[in-house]
Structures are given as structure tokens and as C-alpha cells.
Design a protein around this motif. Structure first.
Motif, PDB file in Angstrom:
ATOM      1  N   VAL A   1       0.688  -1.205  -0.058  1.00  0.00           N
ATOM      2  CA  VAL A   1       0.102   0.073  -0.077  1.00  0.00           C
ATOM      3  C   VAL A   1       0.791   1.300  -0.257  1.00  0.00           C
ATOM      4  CG1 VAL A   1      -1.545   1.365   1.481  1.00  0.00           C
ATOM      5  CG2 VAL A   1      -2.002  -1.087   1.013  1.00  0.00           C
ATOM      6  N   ILE A   2       1.763   1.310   0.803  1.00  0.00           N
ATOM      7  CA  ILE A   2       2.749   2.501   0.979  1.00  0.00           C
ATOM      8  C   ILE A   2       3.745   2.508  -0.426  1.00  0.00           C
ATOM      9  CG2 ILE A   2       4.584   3.202   2.088  1.00  0.00           C
ATOM     10  CD1 ILE A   2       3.323   2.086   4.716  1.00  0.00           C
ATOM     11  N   ALA A   3       3.983   1.478  -0.902  1.00  0.00           N
ATOM     12  CA  ALA A   3       4.770   1.463  -2.375  1.00  0.00           C
ATOM     13  C   ALA A   3       4.056   2.192  -3.391  1.00  0.00           C
ATOM     14  CB  ALA A   3       5.214   0.103  -2.694  1.00  0.00           C
ATOM     15  N   ALA A   4       2.662   1.967  -3.302  1.00  0.00           N
ATOM     16  CA  ALA A   4       1.606   2.581  -4.278  1.00  0.00           C
ATOM     17  C   ALA A   4       1.544   4.008  -3.706  1.00  0.00           C
ATOM     18  CB  ALA A   4       0.575   2.085  -4.184  1.00  0.00           C
ATOM     19  N   ARG A   5       1.215   4.283  -2.465  1.00  0.00           N
ATOM     20  CA  ARG A   5       0.654   5.552  -2.034  1.00  0.00           C
ATOM     21  C   ARG A   5       1.298   5.648  -0.686  1.00  0.00           C
ATOM     22  NH1 ARG A   5      -5.614   7.054  -1.053  1.00  0.00           N
ATOM     23  NH2 ARG A   5      -5.523   9.288  -0.460  1.00  0.00           N
ATOM     24  N   PRO A   6       2.477   6.835  -0.681  1.00  0.00           N
ATOM     25  CA  PRO A   6       3.210   6.817   0.755  1.00  0.00           C
ATOM     26  C   PRO A   6       2.373   8.046   1.670  1.00  0.00           C
ATOM     27  CG  PRO A   6       4.088   8.109  -1.112  1.00  0.00           C
ATOM     28  CD  PRO A   6       3.278   7.203  -1.660  1.00  0.00           C
ATOM     29  N   SER A   7       1.558   7.492   2.333  1.00  0.00           N
ATOM     30  CA  SER A   7       0.696   8.467   3.405  1.00  0.00           C
ATOM     31  C   SER A   7       1.130   8.304   4.739  1.00  0.00           C
ATOM     32  CB  SER A   7      -0.882   8.050   3.028  1.00  0.00           C
ATOM     33  OG  SER A   7      -1.568   8.486   4.235  1.00  0.00           O
ATOM     34  N   LEU A   8       1.012   9.131   5.372  1.00  0.00           N
ATOM     35  CA  LEU A   8       1.545   9.144   6.738  1.00  0.00           C
ATOM     36  C   LEU A   8       0.600   8.244   7.708  1.00  0.00           C
ATOM     37  CD1 LEU A   8       2.980  12.387   7.877  1.00  0.00           C
ATOM     38  CD2 LEU A   8       3.904  10.351   8.111  1.00  0.00           C
ATOM     39  N   GLY A   9      -0.782   8.250   7.194  1.00  0.00           N
ATOM     40  CA  GLY A   9      -2.056   7.462   7.686  1.00  0.00           C
ATOM     41  C   GLY A   9      -1.525   5.985   7.522  1.00  0.00           C
ATOM     42  N   PHE A  10      -1.351   5.726   6.097  1.00  0.00           N
ATOM     43  CA  PHE A  10      -0.983   4.213   6.051  1.00  0.00           C
ATOM     44  C   PHE A  10       0.362   3.796   6.745  1.00  0.00           C
ATOM     45  CE2 PHE A  10      -2.934   4.883   1.578  1.00  0.00           C
ATOM     46  CZ  PHE A  10      -4.216   4.803   2.083  1.00  0.00           C
TER      47      PHE A  10
ATOM     48  N   TYR B   1       8.059   3.454   2.946  1.00  0.00           N
ATOM     49  CA  TYR B   1       7.804   4.917   2.903  1.00  0.00           C
ATOM     50  C   TYR B   1       8.850   5.998   2.357  1.00  0.00           C
ATOM     51  CZ  TYR B   1       5.877   9.284   4.592  1.00  0.00           C
ATOM     52  OH  TYR B   1       5.487  10.705   4.712  1.00  0.00           O
ATOM     53  N   LEU B   2      10.192   5.506   2.990  1.00  0.00           N
ATOM     54  CA  LEU B   2      11.189   6.747   2.688  1.00  0.00           C
ATOM     55  C   LEU B   2      11.551   6.179   1.268  1.00  0.00           C
ATOM     56  CD1 LEU B   2      13.454   6.256   5.950  1.00  0.00           C
ATOM     57  CD2 LEU B   2      11.929   8.223   5.196  1.00  0.00           C
ATOM     58  N   LEU B   3      11.917   4.851   0.700  1.00  0.00           N
ATOM     59  CA  LEU B   3      11.773   4.910  -0.345  1.00  0.00           C
ATOM     60  C   LEU B   3      11.056   5.255  -1.411  1.00  0.00           C
ATOM     61  CD1 LEU B   3      13.067   0.915  -0.277  1.00  0.00           C
ATOM     62  CD2 LEU B   3      14.294   2.688  -1.412  1.00  0.00           C
ATOM     63  N   ARG B   4       9.749   5.111  -1.400  1.00  0.00           N
ATOM     64  CA  ARG B   4       8.705   6.021  -2.093  1.00  0.00           C
ATOM     65  C   ARG B   4       8.972   7.452  -2.258  1.00  0.00           C
ATOM     66  NH1 ARG B   4       5.761   4.568  -6.147  1.00  0.00           N
ATOM     67  NH2 ARG B   4       6.451   6.820  -7.092  1.00  0.00           N
ATOM     68  N   LEU B   5       9.250   8.148  -1.004  1.00  0.00           N
ATOM     69  CA  LEU B   5       9.733   9.614  -0.993  1.00  0.00           C
ATOM     70  C   LEU B   5      10.849   9.607  -1.870  1.00  0.00           C
ATOM     71  CD1 LEU B   5       9.239  10.687   2.561  1.00  0.00           C
ATOM     72  CD2 LEU B   5       7.812  10.809   0.738  1.00  0.00           C
ATOM     73  N   ALA B   6      11.813   8.765  -2.114  1.00  0.00           N
ATOM     74  CA  ALA B   6      13.208   9.052  -2.747  1.00  0.00           C
ATOM     75  C   ALA B   6      12.668   8.784  -4.213  1.00  0.00           C
ATOM     76  CB  ALA B   6      13.914   7.581  -2.395  1.00  0.00           C
TER      77      ALA B   6
END
Length: 364
Positions: free
Chosen positions: A147-156, A180-185
Motif C-alpha cells: 500500500v505504501i509503495a503505491a501511495r506513501p501516506s502518513l496514515g498508512f 515509506y522512505l523509498l517511495r519518497l526517494a
């Protein structure tokens, strides 16, 4: 910071911590050995060089390689891999992936609630971690990584870390934070300037991860009342312990290996039984290649580096693949993990140039 650089940073931090632990706790774990350390460094160098080269391997080759890894594990693994591949291939457009994140999160929470009501909470009942009751918590964590790899949300992120705390799982906690950090990258949001702007977000990620590790430390104290290391000492001891297992596997596997660990459904249990234990032993990224194939295990670094390079062409698959690879640094390479990375490389190759192409954001 690019995703590949972030991966290299975490890998270097892990190996450095493991070596530090070997020095600090040499009376328990033994001295740091030169030959295994040399093998580990060579493996990482080859992995890096393979990652830097775009070999142009076709999607079908990655898919076939993944299937060949899963066949010895059983038909259920083959079917599961094909179903997962088909679903992700169908959803590999940005709109469909994002629309699926909320339902997937609901499923993840439902698994945890149902398991907690049926068996109990591993954080409060540590013995559950060694039974099938732990599986729903791990599956829920894996879903949240996707989920986070698709959509990096703090809630997730928060949902994923709560699942990790309830399940007392370092693996899930670290995996969720890393994803989460990788998705931001991949989205270009982990540069120095962006990190300064998002310093409170980064701090939140760090604190949540530490909370998971604190929960796991609480479980360790309950399981082993005589445990004398403090929280930070335990953080250093854990990778050093896994690295020590790798050193022993190094001597058992050289020069040409035993050809068994990659093809067993329970590799950590297999390693534990090698040393007469009934619990699983983690063995680092280098343990399986050297135990199974000896010096030829270095070829696995080429396969892994090439697959990570290809998976990095797509933000979703790259985040997922790098997260799995980082988790393998301590757990060790398993057939299912390596197959997952190959399948993700297959998906990235199939969708290259689409809306999720990483080339439109951050290059590897």
C-alpha cells in the motif's frame, strides 16, 4: 537521495553495525573473521556493479526465473506467485493502484483484528510468534508495505507500524518505514532540501520505527528474563548475531555449497536445525549464497543486482523490491523473497514507459 543510494546507505549501516557488534560482543559471538568478511564485501561490490549496468534482460526471463525458484517449494507457492503477478499486472496503472490502497488497508486491519480475537496479541502473548497465529500479522504487514509503495501516506505508515507493534514484528516495522522512505526517494522528496522541509515527517518515521523495536525488546525481556543487554545494546547485538550465523554457514558451504537452503519452504528453521535448535536462525544476505553454492554464490549478487536495477524502472515495483532486499540483509535470502524481486522486475519491464515509470521521477 536516489533509491539506490538509500539502499546502499542502509546496507552499509547494517554491515557496519554487525561488525561493530562482533567487536563489542566477541566473548559471546567470537571474533570477526577475515574470509567471511571478504566474501561479504565481494558480494556487495558485485551487486553494486550489476545494479549500475542495464543488462536489458526481457520480462519473461525474470518471470521464468521466479517460477523456477518457487517450483521446489511446492505447487501452492507457484500458484500464489502467479495469482499475485496477475493481480498486480492488472492493477499496474496509477489510478487502479491508488484506488486499491484503502480497500487493501481495510483488509489488513481486518486480518489483525480477526487474528487478535481468535488467538490473542503477540505483543502480550510472545509465544504466538512461533505459531501459525503470527501469519495474519505478517501478511497484514506485507499488504501495508505494498500500500505504501503505491501511495506513501502518513496514515498508512501509522497503520503499518501499529500492526508491527501489535504483532511484535521488527520485520514489519522496518519494512513499512523503509517502504515509506523509498517511495519518497522515488518521488524526489528525499533530497537534502526536501528532507529539511520534511524533518518532522522523517522524525515521525524514526520514532515509530523505534517504538516497534522497543515493543520487540519488551517481548525479548519477557521471553528471556535473564537477558542483560539494554535496548541499544540489543539493536547492535541482533545483526551481529545473524552475521555470526553467516560466518558458520560460510565454513559449511565453502567451496561449492550444499544446494538446499534456497529450495526449502522454511529456511530460517532449516538453519536453526543445522545448529540443533528448534527456533529459526536468521543468516544475513550472504548466508544462503555461500551455504548453497560456495564461491559460486557470488553469481547470486549479479542476479539480485540486475533484478533490482530492472525493478527500479518503476516507482511501485522498485520500492517493493528494494524493501524486500533490505529486509533480506538480516533475515537472509529465501526462495520466496528472491522470486518476489524477480517477479517485480518482470512487472517493471512489462510496464516500462507507463505512468508509473521511475524514469519520470528519479533514475536508479
Amino acid at each position: 537521495m536516489k533509491p539506490g543510494e538509500f539502499f546502499a546507505l542502509l546496507v552499509g549501516a547494517y554491515v557496519g553495525t554487525a561488525w561493530l557488534g562482533k567487536v563489542l560482543y566477541s566473548s559471546t559471538l567470537g571474533r570477526l573473521e577475515i574470509a567471511p568478511a571478504t566474501y561479504a564485501v565481494l558480494f556487495l561490490v558485485i551487486l553494486y556493479l550489476s545494479y549500475r549496468i542495464d543488462a536489458g534482460i526481457p520480462a519473461w526471463a525474470f518471470g521464468l526465473g521466479a517460477m523456477l525458484l518457487l517450483i521446489p517449494l511446492g505447487i501452492q507457492y507457484v500458484l500464489g506467485g502467479l495469482v499475485a503477478l496477475g493481480i498486480l499486472r492488472h492493477l499496474m496503472s496509477r489510478d487502479k493502484l491508488i484506488r486499491g490502497t484503502v480497500p487493501a488497508t481495510v483488509v489488513s486491519i481486518g486480518l489483525v483484528v480477526a487474528a487478535s480475537l481468535h488467538w490473542g496479541i503477540p505483543l502480550l502473548k510472545p509465544s504466538l510468534r512461533y505459531t501459525s497465529a503470527s501469519v495474519p500479522f505478517l501478511v497484514a504487514g506485507d499488504i501495508m508495505i505494498g500500500v505504501i509503495a503505491a501511495r506513501p501516506s502518513l496514515g498508512f505508515l501509522l497503520v503499518g507500524e501499529v500492526i508491527a507493534i501489535v504483532g511484535a514484528s521488527r520485520t514489519v516495522g522496518l519494512g513499512v518505514a523503509v517502504a515509506y522512505l523509498l517511495r519518497l526517494a522515488y518521488d524526489g522528496k528525499l533530497t537534502v532540501e526536501e528532507t529539511r522541509r520534511r524533518k518532522y515527517v522523517i522524525l515521525t518515521v524514526v520514532l515509530l520505527t523505534l517504538a516497534v523495536f522497543a515493543a520487540r525488546y519488551h517481548v525479548t525481556i519477557k521471553e528471556y528474563p535473564g537477558w542483560r543487554l539494554g535496548f541499544f545494546g540489543t539493536l547492535i547485538y541482533r545483526p551481529a548475531s545473524s552475521y555470526t550465523v553467516y560466518e558458520r554457514l560460510f565454513h559449511m558451504g565453502m567451496p561449492l555449497g550444499n544446494h538446499e537452503l534456497l529450495f526449502t519452504p522454511d529456511p530460517t528453521g532449516y538453519v536453526g536445525r543445522l545448529f540443533g535448535k528448534k527456533v529459526g536462525y536468521t543468516y544475513t544476505l550472504f548466508g544462503q549464497p555461500v551455504y548453497d553454492f560456495g564461491v559460486l554464490g557470488l553469481i547470486e549478487a549479479i542476479i539480485l543486482g540486475t533484478a533490482l536495477r530492472t525493478a527500479s524502472k518503476n516507482g511501485f515495483t522498485g520500492t517493493f523490491a528494494f524493501t524486500v532486499a533490505i529486509l533480506m540483509m538480516d533475515i537472509g535470502i529465501e526462495g520466496t523473497f528472491l522470486a518476489a524481486i524477480l517477479y517485480l522486475a518482470c512487472l517493471a519491464q512489462c510496464t516500462e514507459g507507463g505512468i508509473w515509470s521511475a524514469s519520470k521521477r528519479q533514475s536508479p
